[in-house]
Design a protein around this motif. Structure first.
Motif, PDB file in Angstrom:
ATOM      1  N   LYS A  12      54.688  99.588  21.353  1.00 20.70           N
ATOM      2  CA  LYS A  12      54.931  99.282  21.723  1.00 20.70           C
ATOM      3  C   LYS A  12      54.607 100.030  22.952  1.00 20.70           C
ATOM      4  O   LYS A  12      54.654 100.915  22.952  1.00 20.70           O
ATOM      5  CB  LYS A  12      56.424 100.164  21.401  1.00 20.70           C
ATOM      6  CG  LYS A  12      57.876  99.972  23.126  1.00 20.70           C
ATOM      7  CD  LYS A  12      59.114  99.864  23.045  1.00 20.70           C
ATOM      8  CE  LYS A  12      60.200 100.111  23.607  1.00 20.70           C
ATOM      9  NZ  LYS A  12      61.244 100.016  23.200  1.00 20.70           N
ATOM     10  N   ALA A  15      51.097  96.081  25.056  1.00 17.83           N
ATOM     11  CA  ALA A  15      50.796  94.919  25.881  1.00 17.83           C
ATOM     12  C   ALA A  15      52.153  94.700  26.513  1.00 17.83           C
ATOM     13  O   ALA A  15      53.092  93.953  26.344  1.00 17.83           O
ATOM     14  CB  ALA A  15      51.406  94.200  24.226  1.00 17.83           C
ATOM     15  N   ILE A  18      53.197  91.035  27.946  1.00 15.61           N
ATOM     16  CA  ILE A  18      53.478  90.247  26.819  1.00 15.61           C
ATOM     17  C   ILE A  18      55.360  90.749  26.899  1.00 15.61           C
ATOM     18  O   ILE A  18      56.154  90.411  26.009  1.00 15.61           O
ATOM     19  CB  ILE A  18      52.940  89.840  25.498  1.00 15.61           C
ATOM     20  CG1 ILE A  18      51.584  89.495  25.634  1.00 15.61           C
ATOM     21  CG2 ILE A  18      53.814  89.792  24.325  1.00 15.61           C
ATOM     22  CD1 ILE A  18      51.382  89.137  24.866  1.00 15.61           C
ATOM     23  N   GLU A  19      55.683  92.554  26.187  1.00 16.28           N
ATOM     24  CA  GLU A  19      56.703  92.647  25.501  1.00 16.28           C
ATOM     25  C   GLU A  19      58.158  92.160  27.070  1.00 16.28           C
ATOM     26  O   GLU A  19      58.885  92.605  26.312  1.00 16.28           O
ATOM     27  CB  GLU A  19      56.722  94.288  25.891  1.00 16.28           C
ATOM     28  CG  GLU A  19      55.157  94.584  24.611  1.00 16.28           C
ATOM     29  CD  GLU A  19      54.971  96.421  24.899  1.00 16.28           C
ATOM     30  OE1 GLU A  19      56.081  96.792  24.116  1.00 16.28           O
ATOM     31  OE2 GLU A  19      53.699  96.726  25.100  1.00 16.28           O
ATOM     32  N   SER A  36      55.281  85.656  26.590  1.00 18.99           N
ATOM     33  CA  SER A  36      56.197  86.549  26.338  1.00 18.99           C
ATOM     34  C   SER A  36      57.337  87.025  25.118  1.00 18.99           C
ATOM     35  O   SER A  36      57.253  85.794  24.997  1.00 18.99           O
ATOM     36  CB  SER A  36      57.425  86.838  27.149  1.00 18.99           C
ATOM     37  OG  SER A  36      58.392  87.271  27.254  1.00 18.99           O
ATOM     38  N   LEU A  37      57.113  88.225  24.946  1.00 17.98           N
ATOM     39  CA  LEU A  37      58.244  88.082  24.030  1.00 17.98           C
ATOM     40  C   LEU A  37      59.449  87.193  23.705  1.00 17.98           C
ATOM     41  O   LEU A  37      60.468  87.313  22.379  1.00 17.98           O
ATOM     42  CB  LEU A  37      58.085  90.080  22.686  1.00 17.98           C
ATOM     43  CG  LEU A  37      56.972  90.451  22.526  1.00 17.98           C
ATOM     44  CD1 LEU A  37      57.135  91.330  21.757  1.00 17.98           C
ATOM     45  CD2 LEU A  37      56.470  89.106  21.006  1.00 17.98           C
ATOM     46  N   ASN A  51      58.457  94.685  18.170  1.00 18.26           N
ATOM     47  CA  ASN A  51      56.786  95.797  18.693  1.00 18.26           C
ATOM     48  C   ASN A  51      55.681  95.930  17.359  1.00 18.26           C
ATOM     49  O   ASN A  51      55.414  97.365  17.950  1.00 18.26           O
ATOM     50  CB  ASN A  51      57.356  96.796  19.013  1.00 18.26           C
ATOM     51  CG  ASN A  51      57.894  96.779  20.275  1.00 18.26           C
ATOM     52  OD1 ASN A  51      58.524  95.772  21.520  1.00 18.26           O
ATOM     53  ND2 ASN A  51      59.467  97.118  19.972  1.00 18.26           N
ATOM     54  N   TYR A  56      52.291  90.558  18.995  1.00 17.36           N
ATOM     55  CA  TYR A  56      51.470  90.451  20.093  1.00 17.36           C
ATOM     56  C   TYR A  56      50.876  89.293  20.438  1.00 17.36           C
ATOM     57  O   TYR A  56      50.576  88.572  21.085  1.00 17.36           O
ATOM     58  CB  TYR A  56      51.642  91.647  20.472  1.00 17.36           C
ATOM     59  CG  TYR A  56      52.764  92.597  20.815  1.00 17.36           C
ATOM     60  CD1 TYR A  56      53.664  92.328  20.674  1.00 17.36           C
ATOM     61  CD2 TYR A  56      52.329  94.044  21.137  1.00 17.36           C
ATOM     62  CE1 TYR A  56      54.707  93.385  21.047  1.00 17.36           C
ATOM     63  CE2 TYR A  56      52.741  95.126  21.078  1.00 17.36           C
ATOM     64  CZ  TYR A  56      54.134  94.674  20.678  1.00 17.36           C
ATOM     65  OH  TYR A  56      55.582  95.510  21.452  1.00 17.36           O
ATOM     66  N   ARG A  59      52.050  85.816  19.881  1.00 22.79           N
ATOM     67  CA  ARG A  59      52.706  84.608  20.400  1.00 22.79           C
ATOM     68  C   ARG A  59      51.391  85.068  21.753  1.00 22.79           C
ATOM     69  O   ARG A  59      51.969  83.937  22.234  1.00 22.79           O
ATOM     70  CB  ARG A  59      53.741  86.087  21.572  1.00 22.79           C
ATOM     71  CG  ARG A  59      54.588  85.776  22.490  1.00 22.79           C
ATOM     72  CD  ARG A  59      54.928  85.011  22.618  1.00 22.79           C
ATOM     73  NE  ARG A  59      56.488  83.704  23.496  1.00 22.79           N
ATOM     74  CZ  ARG A  59      55.217  82.659  23.561  1.00 22.79           C
ATOM     75  NH1 ARG A  59      54.337  82.286  23.316  1.00 22.79           N
ATOM     76  NH2 ARG A  59      55.763  81.801  24.870  1.00 22.79           N
ATOM     77  N   TRP A  60      50.370  85.323  21.636  1.00 19.02           N
ATOM     78  CA  TRP A  60      49.494  85.669  22.864  1.00 19.02           C
ATOM     79  C   TRP A  60      48.969  84.262  22.305  1.00 19.02           C
ATOM     80  O   TRP A  60      48.719  82.724  22.948  1.00 19.02           O
ATOM     81  CB  TRP A  60      48.457  86.558  23.288  1.00 19.02           C
ATOM     82  CG  TRP A  60      46.861  85.706  23.658  1.00 19.02           C
ATOM     83  CD1 TRP A  60      46.852  85.991  25.206  1.00 19.02           C
ATOM     84  CD2 TRP A  60      46.267  85.122  23.329  1.00 19.02           C
ATOM     85  NE1 TRP A  60      45.620  85.479  25.966  1.00 19.02           N
ATOM     86  CE2 TRP A  60      45.324  85.020  24.094  1.00 19.02           C
ATOM     87  CE3 TRP A  60      45.382  84.874  22.192  1.00 19.02           C
ATOM     88  CZ2 TRP A  60      43.619  84.624  23.625  1.00 19.02           C
ATOM     89  CZ3 TRP A  60      44.545  84.585  21.023  1.00 19.02           C
ATOM     90  CH2 TRP A  60      43.622  83.806  22.632  1.00 19.02           C
TER      91      TRP A  60
END
Length: 221
Positions: A12, A15, A18-19, A36-37, A51, A56, A59-60
């Motif tokens: 957490k 990133a 993204i978070e 985005s998450l 987290n 991450y 998602r990217w």
């Protein structure tokens, strides 16, 4: 995008781009400016489990392959592609990852899950694919989106478990392909587990959450 993201459970703040929740609603058919998450969030009380650095990366990668580009006359297949990661088995059926499963079913046409640790948590040392010092359960997840993907048609996800020693598993990986006969079709509902359909009556039984709806996982930060 192909890789083995780092397995960092509590990442957490590492990133934030993204978070951070999305401020502007997505517009269907338009390229997505940043990942985005939000698209992975589905069960509020379990969101803290997202987290992790591996999520991450997921998602990217999905954003980069499936969402960042917009098809045009010169590149009609701009949103077609493949994401293939070695990833923790927790996302196969964990409640926190229901949103990831829903997202992948919606965004992709097909997926293949190879469970490298069907022996369970902390499996015998000679079965661990990355060596005896790595006891985490891992799987290979490959998801494909073709140029004419239909978001209303959920991805056809197949599952295969590799048993045996590390050497036996690596040998099997050399010959496994999409046309192999060992694949089992996974459940098809949006957030259901990336696990094979039950061959018996298990899926029609009431879930524990339906019998005991009041429950809590405790305090998380």
């Amino acid at each position: 995008v192909i890789g083995n993201p780092p397995h960092v459970k509590d990442a957490k703040g590492r990133a934030e781009w993204i978070e951070e929740p999305r401020r502007i609603p997505l517009v269907p058919g338009q390229p997505v400016s940043r990942p985005s998450l939000d698209e992975f969030r589905a069960v509020g009380r379990y969101e803290s489990d997202l987290n992790g650095m591996e999520w991450y990366f997921w998602r990217w990668a999905c954003w980069k392959v499936f969402e960042a580009n917009r098809p045009d006359e010169d590149h009609p297949d701009a949103t077609a592609g493949i994401v293939a990661f070695v990833t923790p088995c927790s996302f196969l059926n964990g409640r926190a990852f229901a949103g990831i499963r829903e997202y992948l079913r919606r965004q992709c046409d097909a997926g293949w899950i190879i469970n490298l640790s069907p022996e369970g948590n902390r499996p015998p040392g000679n079965t661990r694919i990355f060596g005896r010092e790595v006891g985490r359960q891992v799987s290979i997840a490959v998801f494909v989106r073709r140029a004419a993907a239909d978001p209303e048609q959920p991805a056809d996800v197949r599952y295969l478990a590799l048993h045996g020693t590390r050497e036996e598993k690596l040998s099997r990986l050399d010959i496994i392909g999409p046309a192999s006969t060992d694949w089992q079709r996974c459940r098809t509902s949006a957030r259901s587990a990336f696990r094979p359909e039950s061959e018996q009556s298990w899926d029609i039984y009431p879930a524990l959450s339906e019998l005991m709806p009041m429950r809590s996982r405790g305090v998380t930060s």
